[in-house]
Design a protein around this motif. Structure first.
Motif, PDB file in Angstrom:
ATOM      1  N   MET A  93       6.916   9.499   6.741  1.00  0.00           N
ATOM      2  CA  MET A  93       6.921   8.091   7.135  1.00  0.00           C
ATOM      3  C   MET A  93       5.497   7.722   7.562  1.00  0.00           C
ATOM      4  O   MET A  93       4.954   8.304   8.507  1.00  0.00           O
ATOM      5  N   TYR A  94       4.894   6.786   6.817  1.00  0.00           N
ATOM      6  CA  TYR A  94       3.541   6.332   7.121  1.00  0.00           C
ATOM      7  C   TYR A  94       3.594   5.097   8.018  1.00  0.00           C
ATOM      8  O   TYR A  94       4.537   4.305   7.952  1.00  0.00           O
ATOM      9  N   LYS A  95       2.565   4.916   8.846  1.00  0.00           N
ATOM     10  CA  LYS A  95       2.555   3.820   9.815  1.00  0.00           C
ATOM     11  C   LYS A  95       1.943   2.561   9.219  1.00  0.00           C
ATOM     12  O   LYS A  95       0.888   2.607   8.584  1.00  0.00           O
ATOM     13  N   ASP A  96       2.618   1.442   9.431  1.00  0.00           N
ATOM     14  CA  ASP A  96       2.136   0.129   8.996  1.00  0.00           C
ATOM     15  C   ASP A  96       1.156  -0.393  10.052  1.00  0.00           C
ATOM     16  O   ASP A  96       1.539  -1.073  10.995  1.00  0.00           O
ATOM     17  N   LEU A  97      -0.127  -0.096   9.882  1.00  0.00           N
ATOM     18  CA  LEU A  97      -1.112  -0.425  10.911  1.00  0.00           C
ATOM     19  C   LEU A  97      -1.426  -1.918  10.986  1.00  0.00           C
ATOM     20  O   LEU A  97      -1.695  -2.447  12.063  1.00  0.00           O
ATOM     21  N   ASN A  98      -1.405  -2.612   9.836  1.00  0.00           N
ATOM     22  CA  ASN A  98      -1.760  -4.045   9.861  1.00  0.00           C
ATOM     23  C   ASN A  98      -0.541  -4.949   9.986  1.00  0.00           C
ATOM     24  O   ASN A  98      -0.656  -6.172  10.009  1.00  0.00           O
ATOM     25  N   GLY A  99       0.664  -4.363  10.042  1.00  0.00           N
ATOM     26  CA  GLY A  99       1.865  -5.135  10.308  1.00  0.00           C
ATOM     27  C   GLY A  99       2.307  -6.079   9.218  1.00  0.00           C
ATOM     28  O   GLY A  99       3.001  -7.064   9.495  1.00  0.00           O
ATOM     29  N   ASP A 100       1.949  -5.784   7.951  1.00  0.00           N
ATOM     30  CA  ASP A 100       2.336  -6.688   6.868  1.00  0.00           C
ATOM     31  C   ASP A 100       3.649  -6.266   6.197  1.00  0.00           C
ATOM     32  O   ASP A 100       4.052  -6.839   5.179  1.00  0.00           O
TER      33      ASP A 100
END
Length: 306
Positions: A93-100
């Motif tokens: 599971m990769y993190k959505d850093l920019n919240g898009d």
């Protein structure tokens, strides 16, 4: 390109009656920064861009390994991962850093790098050495320690690190003891010799070409990411010597000015958090960090001066 760094050396020698000793410490570092380069968009696919420090490692931030299909589906509902399909328990599971709402590299530029971030620096930094010497009534001693304080190492996509190279056939698989720590939600193996369930694993579930889909190619779990960045900093006992020189009053009687016997060891101990399948001094060489390791050796000798 601007290069800058420093070198530091501190030493001390002293004598207390028949005992003499010395201590020396050296430390150095060097870095390089790109001041000007013809890459106006600062594209990350180009090897260089203005303001870049050489050795930057870009990748995704890892949340962890999904321990169930439900956990993965819940994650995908908030952050779609288009770099692959058939996401399930045991996948990254990769993190959505920019919240898009999706995991992506954006335009792969400095201004729009999506969910990528700088994970580390591939160049080793802060080389150091500690040299200890002592002499007492004919006995001499030397201990030389050498190492690197900071070295971020990405092991690449070879099966040497992963065990199963994403999307390739089973014939590309390497099975070392470390590779047993992969995700499995049920026992596997021959009756009586099963590997137990391992939900809290280090490696994701293995995917070969047999069970991968065309778009994922099985490498979806092996994207450059924070979870599998390695710390290749180390300290190594590079040399250890112990010798004894016979008294001159004894050796001069047989026409010898000096006679010394000694034992010497090279590469005796290594302290590092890097996986034992790598050697921290050679991990950037060979195939996926698999270079011929340095040997530990002992030698004995007799030195005679007439």
């Amino acid at each position: 390109m601007k290069s800058y760094g420093f070198e530091l050396e501190i030493g001390w020698r002293d004598r207390i009656k028949n005992f003499s000793y010395g201590v020396k410490f050296v430390l150095s570092d060097a870095q390089q920064k790109i001041l000007k380069y013809n890459n106006p968009d600062k594209s990350l696919s180009n090897p260089y861009y203005e303001g870049q420090k050489l050795g930057e490692i870009w990748g995704y931030k890892t949340i962890g390994i999904a321990q169930s299909d439900e956990e993965m589906n819940q994650h995908l509902a908030n952050a779609k991962q288009p770099m692959g399909q058939k996401w399930a328990a045991g996948d990254i599971m990769y993190k959505d850093l920019n919240g898009d709402g999706k995991i992506s590299k954006g335009a792969s530029t400095w201004d729009d790098h999506g969910d990528l971030k700088i994970l580390g620096d591939s160049n080793p930094h802060y080389f150091y050495g500690i040299d200890l010497t002592a002499n007492y009534k004919g006995f001499d001693f030397r201990c030389f320690l050498q190492g690197v304080l900071k070295h971020d190492f990405w092991p690449g996509e070879s099966s040497y690190f992963w065990g199963v190279r994403g999307g390739y056939s089973k014939w590309y698989t390497i099975g070392l003891e470390q590779h047993n720590d992969y995700f499995r939600d049920q026992p596997i193996g021959l009756a009586g010799y099963e590997l137990p369930v391992n939900l809290d694993s280090y490696y994701p579930r293995p995917i070969t070409s047999k069970d991968s889909d065309k778009t994922s190619f099985g490498a979806k779990n092996q994207e450059k990411q924070s979870r599998y960045m390695q710390n290749a900093g180390y300290m190594r006992l590079k040399n250890l010597q112990l010798g004894y020189s016979l008294p001159k009053s004894v050796v001069e009687k047989v026409g010898i000015s000096n006679c010394r016997v000694f034992v010497s060891g090279e590469n005796l101990l290594t302290f590092t958090s890097l996986s034992s399948i790598f050697d921290p001094e050679t991990c950037v060489g060979g195939w996926g960090g698999n270079a011929y390791p340095l040997s530990s050796t002992w030698s004995f000798g007799l030195s005679v001066t007439f």
